[in-house]
Design a protein around this motif. Structure first.
Motif, PDB file in Angstrom:
ATOM      1  N   ALA A 245      61.477  25.804  26.001  1.00 44.45           N
ATOM      2  CA  ALA A 245      60.166  25.358  25.522  1.00 44.45           C
ATOM      3  C   ALA A 245      59.124  26.469  25.629  1.00 44.45           C
ATOM      4  N   THR A 246      59.268  27.326  26.635  1.00 50.92           N
ATOM      5  CA  THR A 246      58.291  28.399  26.799  1.00 50.92           C
ATOM      6  C   THR A 246      58.655  29.644  26.002  1.00 50.92           C
ATOM      7  N   VAL A 247      59.928  30.032  26.017  1.00 49.10           N
ATOM      8  CA  VAL A 247      60.346  31.268  25.358  1.00 49.10           C
ATOM      9  C   VAL A 247      60.716  31.026  23.903  1.00 49.10           C
ATOM     10  N   GLY A 248      61.496  30.010  23.671  1.00 50.43           N
ATOM     11  CA  GLY A 248      61.959  29.694  22.328  1.00 50.43           C
ATOM     12  C   GLY A 248      63.237  28.900  22.414  1.00 50.43           C
ATOM     13  N   LEU A 249      63.233  27.738  21.845  1.00 48.72           N
ATOM     14  CA  LEU A 249      64.385  26.847  21.940  1.00 48.72           C
ATOM     15  C   LEU A 249      65.605  27.416  21.220  1.00 48.72           C
ATOM     16  N   HIS A 250      65.375  28.239  20.215  1.00 51.43           N
ATOM     17  CA  HIS A 250      66.505  28.815  19.489  1.00 51.43           C
ATOM     18  C   HIS A 250      67.323  29.770  20.362  1.00 51.43           C
ATOM     19  N   LEU A 251      66.734  30.312  21.415  1.00 44.73           N
ATOM     20  CA  LEU A 251      67.466  31.200  22.313  1.00 44.73           C
ATOM     21  C   LEU A 251      68.324  30.438  23.322  1.00 44.73           C
ATOM     22  N   VAL A 252      68.001  29.178  23.566  1.00 47.96           N
ATOM     23  CA  VAL A 252      68.662  28.392  24.598  1.00 47.96           C
ATOM     24  C   VAL A 252      69.603  27.348  24.002  1.00 47.96           C
ATOM     25  N   ALA A 253      69.360  26.946  22.792  1.00 50.83           N
ATOM     26  CA  ALA A 253      70.129  25.847  22.201  1.00 50.83           C
ATOM     27  C   ALA A 253      71.605  26.195  22.023  1.00 50.83           C
ATOM     28  N   PHE A 254      71.910  27.383  21.551  1.00 48.67           N
ATOM     29  CA  PHE A 254      73.300  27.749  21.296  1.00 48.67           C
ATOM     30  C   PHE A 254      74.128  27.793  22.580  1.00 48.67           C
ATOM     31  N   PRO A 255      73.656  28.421  23.671  1.00 54.84           N
ATOM     32  CA  PRO A 255      74.439  28.364  24.919  1.00 54.84           C
ATOM     33  C   PRO A 255      74.610  26.949  25.461  1.00 54.84           C
ATOM     34  N   LEU A 256      73.583  26.111  25.349  1.00 52.36           N
ATOM     35  CA  LEU A 256      73.710  24.733  25.822  1.00 52.36           C
ATOM     36  C   LEU A 256      74.713  23.952  24.987  1.00 52.36           C
ATOM     37  N   LEU A 257      74.761  24.226  23.699  1.00 55.39           N
ATOM     38  CA  LEU A 257      75.748  23.562  22.845  1.00 55.39           C
ATOM     39  C   LEU A 257      77.172  24.000  23.193  1.00 55.39           C
ATOM     40  N   PHE A 258      77.346  25.258  23.568  1.00 55.30           N
ATOM     41  CA  PHE A 258      78.670  25.722  23.972  1.00 55.30           C
ATOM     42  C   PHE A 258      79.107  25.058  25.274  1.00 55.30           C
ATOM     43  N   ILE A 259      78.175  24.821  26.193  1.00 58.58           N
ATOM     44  CA  ILE A 259      78.505  24.125  27.426  1.00 58.58           C
ATOM     45  C   ILE A 259      78.940  22.694  27.116  1.00 58.58           C
ATOM     46  N   LEU A 260      78.216  22.032  26.236  1.00 58.66           N
ATOM     47  CA  LEU A 260      78.604  20.677  25.839  1.00 58.66           C
ATOM     48  C   LEU A 260      79.943  20.664  25.108  1.00 58.66           C
ATOM     49  N   LEU A 261      80.200  21.693  24.313  1.00 53.22           N
ATOM     50  CA  LEU A 261      81.476  21.792  23.607  1.00 53.22           C
ATOM     51  C   LEU A 261      82.635  21.905  24.591  1.00 53.22           C
ATOM     52  N   ALA A 262      82.460  22.684  25.646  1.00 48.87           N
ATOM     53  CA  ALA A 262      83.507  22.807  26.665  1.00 48.87           C
ATOM     54  C   ALA A 262      83.766  21.465  27.325  1.00 48.87           C
ATOM     55  N   TRP A 263      82.718  20.739  27.645  1.00 48.15           N
ATOM     56  CA  TRP A 263      82.869  19.431  28.277  1.00 48.15           C
ATOM     57  C   TRP A 263      83.583  18.453  27.340  1.00 48.15           C
ATOM     58  N   ILE A 264      83.198  18.448  26.080  1.00 50.83           N
ATOM     59  CA  ILE A 264      83.814  17.540  25.107  1.00 50.83           C
ATOM     60  C   ILE A 264      85.287  17.879  24.904  1.00 50.83           C
ATOM     61  N   LEU A 265      85.606  19.166  24.785  1.00 47.95           N
ATOM     62  CA  LEU A 265      87.004  19.553  24.595  1.00 47.95           C
ATOM     63  C   LEU A 265      87.864  19.191  25.803  1.00 47.95           C
ATOM     64  N   CYS A 266      87.322  19.337  26.994  1.00 50.13           N
ATOM     65  CA  CYS A 266      88.077  18.949  28.195  1.00 50.13           C
ATOM     66  C   CYS A 266      88.275  17.435  28.250  1.00 50.13           C
ATOM     67  N   GLU A 267      87.276  16.672  27.846  1.00 48.93           N
ATOM     68  CA  GLU A 267      87.422  15.216  27.820  1.00 48.93           C
ATOM     69  C   GLU A 267      88.468  14.782  26.794  1.00 48.93           C
ATOM     70  N   VAL A 268      88.458  15.400  25.624  1.00 47.66           N
ATOM     71  CA  VAL A 268      89.445  15.071  24.599  1.00 47.66           C
ATOM     72  C   VAL A 268      90.845  15.432  25.081  1.00 47.66           C
ATOM     73  N   GLU A 269      90.967  16.587  25.718  1.00 43.08           N
ATOM     74  CA  GLU A 269      92.258  17.006  26.240  1.00 43.08           C
ATOM     75  C   GLU A 269      92.751  16.049  27.327  1.00 43.08           C
ATOM     76  N   ASP A 270      91.865  15.624  28.208  1.00 37.12           N
ATOM     77  CA  ASP A 270      92.252  14.670  29.251  1.00 37.12           C
ATOM     78  C   ASP A 270      92.720  13.354  28.657  1.00 37.12           C
ATOM     79  N   ARG A 271      92.010  12.842  27.693  1.00 39.59           N
ATOM     80  CA  ARG A 271      92.390  11.570  27.078  1.00 39.59           C
ATOM     81  C   ARG A 271      93.699  11.688  26.308  1.00 39.59           C
ATOM     82  N   TYR A 272      93.928  12.818  25.664  1.00 40.03           N
ATOM     83  CA  TYR A 272      95.159  13.021  24.906  1.00 40.03           C
ATOM     84  C   TYR A 272      96.364  13.056  25.841  1.00 40.03           C
ATOM     85  N   PHE A 273      96.259  13.804  26.939  1.00 41.37           N
ATOM     86  CA  PHE A 273      97.398  13.920  27.844  1.00 41.37           C
ATOM     87  C   PHE A 273      97.594  12.673  28.684  1.00 41.37           C
ATOM     88  N   LYS A 274      96.567  11.903  28.929  1.00 39.62           N
ATOM     89  CA  LYS A 274      96.725  10.664  29.681  1.00 39.62           C
ATOM     90  C   LYS A 274      97.464   9.617  28.860  1.00 39.62           C
TER      91      LYS A 274
END
Length: 87
Positions: free
Chosen positions: A43-72
């Protein structure tokens, strides 16, 4: 500048994946901390600088959840069943 943001995003993706897979801490703690630091900073520096790394963190979480559900759904192998019986 875009390459640096992409590189930071990839490092955060792998760090989050390692936390989810290898660490014994709750997997939501790094996500909450990243958003707690990233959103006010964005919010202070620029959301465009922070949004992409935060989306990658969420992507890692989502992929791990999908992998867990698939193997279970596959169930346990015979070796895993025998190890559980031995306990």
């Amino acid at each position: 500048m875009k390459f640096i943001i992409f590189l930071i995003s990839v490092v955060l993706f792998w760090a989050e994946w390692l936390v989810i897979r290898k660490a014994t801490i709750n997997k939501f703690i790094p996500i909450i901390i990243a958003f707690a630091i990233g959103l006010p900073l964005g919010a202070t520096v620029g959301l465009h600088l922070v949004a992409f790394p935060l989306l990658f963190i969420l992507l890692a979480w989502i992929l791990c959840e999908v992998e867990d559900r698939y193997f279970k759904r596959k169930g346990l192998t015979d070796i895993e069943k025998s190890k559980l019986k031995d306990l």
